[in-house]
Design an enzyme around this catalytic site. Structure first.
Site, PDB file in Angstrom:
ATOM      1  N   LYS A  22      30.897  34.571  29.032  1.00 44.64           N
ATOM      2  CA  LYS A  22      31.282  35.502  30.103  1.00 44.64           C
ATOM      3  C   LYS A  22      31.137  36.934  29.631  1.00 44.64           C
ATOM      4  CE  LYS A  22      35.856  36.606  30.658  1.00 44.64           C
ATOM      5  NZ  LYS A  22      36.041  38.048  30.745  1.00 44.64           N
ATOM      6  N   ASN A  23      31.626  37.197  28.418  1.00 43.48           N
ATOM      7  CA  ASN A  23      31.672  38.582  27.944  1.00 43.48           C
ATOM      8  C   ASN A  23      30.303  39.147  27.572  1.00 43.48           C
ATOM      9  OD1 ASN A  23      34.348  38.577  28.427  1.00 43.48           O
ATOM     10  ND2 ASN A  23      35.004  38.571  26.274  1.00 43.48           N
ATOM     11  N   CYS A 116      46.388  46.744  32.816  1.00 46.66           N
ATOM     12  CA  CYS A 116      45.932  45.361  32.795  1.00 46.66           C
ATOM     13  C   CYS A 116      47.047  44.571  32.157  1.00 46.66           C
ATOM     14  CB  CYS A 116      44.660  45.315  31.965  1.00 46.66           C
ATOM     15  SG  CYS A 116      44.190  43.693  31.465  1.00 46.66           S
ATOM     16  N   ARG A 121      44.692  49.411  28.479  1.00 43.20           N
ATOM     17  CA  ARG A 121      43.313  49.352  27.980  1.00 43.20           C
ATOM     18  C   ARG A 121      42.649  50.642  28.401  1.00 43.20           C
ATOM     19  NH1 ARG A 121      41.534  43.133  29.199  1.00 43.20           N
ATOM     20  NH2 ARG A 121      39.655  43.749  28.111  1.00 43.20           N
ATOM     21  N   ASP A 305      40.898  36.890  21.764  1.00 48.58           N
ATOM     22  CA  ASP A 305      40.764  35.971  22.897  1.00 48.58           C
ATOM     23  C   ASP A 305      41.043  34.513  22.515  1.00 48.58           C
ATOM     24  OD1 ASP A 305      40.150  38.108  24.483  1.00 48.58           O
ATOM     25  OD2 ASP A 305      38.018  37.674  24.690  1.00 48.58           O
ATOM     26  N   ARG A 397      38.660  32.714  36.511  1.00 50.94           N
ATOM     27  CA  ARG A 397      37.846  33.904  36.273  1.00 50.94           C
ATOM     28  C   ARG A 397      36.880  33.693  35.117  1.00 50.94           C
ATOM     29  NH1 ARG A 397      41.123  38.351  34.067  1.00 50.94           N
ATOM     30  NH2 ARG A 397      39.068  38.714  33.245  1.00 50.94           N
TER      31      ARG A 397
HETATM   32  C1  UD1 Z   1      36.332  43.010  25.457  1.00 53.63           C
HETATM   33  C2  UD1 Z   1      36.407  41.634  26.084  1.00 53.63           C
HETATM   34  C3  UD1 Z   1      37.787  41.027  25.883  1.00 53.63           C
HETATM   35  C4  UD1 Z   1      38.159  41.040  24.403  1.00 53.63           C
HETATM   36  C5  UD1 Z   1      37.991  42.439  23.833  1.00 53.63           C
HETATM   37  C6  UD1 Z   1      38.240  42.490  22.331  1.00 53.63           C
HETATM   38  C7  UD1 Z   1      34.885  41.768  27.955  1.00 53.63           C
HETATM   39  C8  UD1 Z   1      34.700  41.737  29.423  1.00 53.63           C
HETATM   40  N1  UD1 Z   1      36.132  41.732  27.496  1.00 53.63           N
HETATM   41  O1  UD1 Z   1      37.238  43.845  26.168  1.00 53.63           O
HETATM   42  O2  UD1 Z   1      37.766  39.690  26.368  1.00 53.63           O
HETATM   43  O3  UD1 Z   1      39.508  40.628  24.279  1.00 53.63           O
HETATM   44  O4  UD1 Z   1      36.668  42.916  24.077  1.00 53.63           O
HETATM   45  O5  UD1 Z   1      37.439  41.591  21.670  1.00 53.63           O
HETATM   46  O6  UD1 Z   1      33.925  41.775  27.191  1.00 53.63           O
HETATM   47  N2  UD1 Z   1      40.426  51.031  23.446  1.00 53.63           N
HETATM   48  C9  UD1 Z   1      40.776  52.352  23.490  1.00 53.63           C
HETATM   49  N3  UD1 Z   1      39.912  53.244  24.057  1.00 53.63           N
HETATM   50  C10 UD1 Z   1      38.713  52.852  24.601  1.00 53.63           C
HETATM   51  C11 UD1 Z   1      38.354  51.484  24.546  1.00 53.63           C
HETATM   52  C12 UD1 Z   1      39.230  50.586  23.956  1.00 53.63           C
HETATM   53  O7  UD1 Z   1      41.846  52.743  23.025  1.00 53.63           O
HETATM   54  O8  UD1 Z   1      37.977  53.708  25.103  1.00 53.63           O
HETATM   55  C13 UD1 Z   1      41.358  50.040  22.858  1.00 53.63           C
HETATM   56  C14 UD1 Z   1      41.900  49.094  23.954  1.00 53.63           C
HETATM   57  O9  UD1 Z   1      43.017  49.656  24.592  1.00 53.63           O
HETATM   58  C15 UD1 Z   1      42.223  47.866  23.150  1.00 53.63           C
HETATM   59  C16 UD1 Z   1      41.191  47.862  22.026  1.00 53.63           C
HETATM   60  O10 UD1 Z   1      40.659  49.193  21.976  1.00 53.63           O
HETATM   61  O11 UD1 Z   1      43.500  47.966  22.601  1.00 53.63           O
HETATM   62  C17 UD1 Z   1      40.056  46.875  22.213  1.00 53.63           C
HETATM   63  O12 UD1 Z   1      39.360  47.151  23.385  1.00 53.63           O
HETATM   64  P1  UD1 Z   1      37.818  46.810  23.581  1.00 53.63           P
HETATM   65  O13 UD1 Z   1      37.224  46.315  22.320  1.00 53.63           O
HETATM   66  O14 UD1 Z   1      37.185  47.970  24.266  1.00 53.63           O
HETATM   67  O15 UD1 Z   1      37.886  45.589  24.604  1.00 53.63           O
HETATM   68  P2  UD1 Z   1      37.172  45.435  25.985  1.00 53.63           P
HETATM   69  O16 UD1 Z   1      35.751  45.851  25.910  1.00 53.63           O
HETATM   70  O17 UD1 Z   1      38.026  46.022  27.054  1.00 53.63           O
END
Ligand code: UD1
Length: 421
Positions: A22-23, A116, A121, A305, A397
């Protein structure tokens, strides 16, 4: 409204095949916006999130058609640059259209994702990186407006944290920028490597896939591609955790074992026997379930995850385990529901102390999020009596045919309409 009803105590054995991740699939759909013409993405999971992403890119002008597990995306005409709130609020990952829209049209208007239920996030790293590429960003009235009227230019971006989403948005924007973009402290997840291969297939010039320094040489045009999504390591890990919980043997096909290295090491530490093949993993357990400590970290660390599914496993282990969640804040909401089934879990900040109990008892519970919901179903597989998991839209989902696949392995599980209750 549907629920999942599972009666515990049935042995689980046989084999199951996972679909594409999915991701990764969701990001590849967004990346398809970069290339005018018809892109084919194979091994696409048939799940609600893919339907939402189809609506998002459909709203931008792409024409999306599904043929079994292939998604055919005609991105010849991309007439809109707006991802509206009603879409982004349904699926936070919609934010990933930001990079490709900037690459294709030079502008994007994307609703700000709300909070979320697995902790706050943020998207500051996405926006800061894009600003370094020359994108003008303003926000107001719940929307992010991003534009690069004079085009984007390469830059060296050092991410504070290896964010998966930020790395992906910057890869796609950088691929269309003029000059060289270097992303330092980039995320290294297999899904990112898949996106890089997809972009290279479209004509992008990218080096460093799978490392924390990714170098992108911008190109001026992209061509459509035919690509199969990498196997879903989290779907696979969920079935392997179920096998460790119930005994197995269960063989999961369609996944690269090296994408699960640490997960498999922890399953082995929990007392199960793990055997790998070229594209498969088998788990069997005959002895007692041993306690294991895990700490989630960006890849190749233990995946956040898989944390809830591991907590279900540790809930019935012979001793005490500690789970440390380093990636998301408040990702322990499902632990309260697990507690309703008799698990002994104490949460202190980002740590959970799990004292294994001799058995869980079936109960009505609610799925708080995708992986937490899957973990409650796993707990139900070994609980005494019947567990009814509500709010399963979260589970649907992200897992294709979750109930059918577990039933085929021997679980006593079914999807029920709540009105039938
Ligand atoms: C993706 C995955 C999710 C997985 C996660 C971590 C998808 C659709 N989702 O989510 O299933 O759990 O990677 O492996 O691919 N953060 C910030 N600022 C930012 C971006 C992130 O502070 O601009 C923080 C977030 O709040 C969080 C952490 O970084 O605490 C990890 O986030 P991130 O790696 O970006 O996860 P996602 O891409 O949202």
């Amino acid at each position: 409204m549907q629920s999942i009803r599972v009666t515990g105590g049935k042995p689980l054995s046989g084999s199951v095949t996972v679909v594409g991740a999915k991701n990764s699939g969701l990001k590849l759909m967004a990346a398809a916006l970069l290339a005018p013409g018809v892109t084919t993405i194979r091994n696409m999971p048939d799940i609600a999130d893919v339907d939402i992403m189809s609506e998002v890119i459909g709203g931008l002008g792409a024409v999306v058609r599904r043929e079994d597990h292939a998604l055919i995306i005609d991105a010849t005409h991309i007439g809109s640059y707006e991802a509206p709130y009603e879409m982004v609020s349904k699926m936070r990952a919609s934010i990933i259209v930001l990079g490709p829209l900037l690459g294709r049209l030079g502008r994007a208007r994307v609703a700000m994702p709300g909070g979320c239920n697995i902790g706050s996030r943020k998207i500051d790293l996405h926006l800061r990186g894009l600003a370094q590429l020359g994108v003008e960003i303003t926000s107001g009235h719940g929307y992010i407006e991003a534009s690069a009227p004079y085009g984007m230019h390469g830059a060296t971006i050092v991410l504070d944290f290896p964010s998966v989403g930020a790395t992906e948005n910057l890869l796609m924007a950088g691929a269309a920028a003029q000059g060289t973009t270097i992303i330092e402290n980039a995320a290294r997840e297999p899904e990112i490597q898949d996106l890089i291969q997809f972009l290279i297939g479209m004509g992008a010039r990218i080096e460093g896939a799978g490392t924390s320094t990714v170098i992108v040489e911008g190109v001026s045009s992209f061509t459509p591609v035919d690509h199969a999504v990498v196997g879903d390591r989290i779907e696979a890990g969920t079935f392997l955790a179920a096998a460790a919980l119930c005994g197995g043997p269960v063989t999961v096909h369609g996944v690269e074992p090296e994408h699960l290295e640490l997960v498999l090491a922890k399953i082995a530490a929990a007392g199960a026997e793990v055997t790998t093949g070229p594209n498969s993993v088998t788990v069997r357990r005959t002895g007692p379930l041993r306690p294991v400590d895990v700490a989630t970290l960006p890849y190749p660390g233990f995946p956040t995850d898989m944390q809830p599914q591991f907590m279900a496993l540790m809930a019935v282990a012979d001793g005490t385990s500690v789970i440390t969640e380093n990636v998301f804040e408040s990702r322990f909401m499902f632990a309260d529901e697990l507690g309703r089934m008799g698990a002994d879990v104490t949460i202190e900040g980002h740590r959970a102390l799990i004292r294994g109990v001799a058995g869980l008892s079936g109960a009505p519970v609610k799925s708080p999020d995708l992986r937490g919901g899957a973990a409650l179903v796993l707990a139900g597989l070994v609980a005494d009596g019947t567990t009814t998991v509500g709010d399963i839209h979260h589970i649907l989902r992200g897992y294709e045919a979750f109930v059918d696949k577990l039933a085929a392995l021997g679980a006593d599980i079914s999807l029920i309409d709540e009105d039938d209750e």
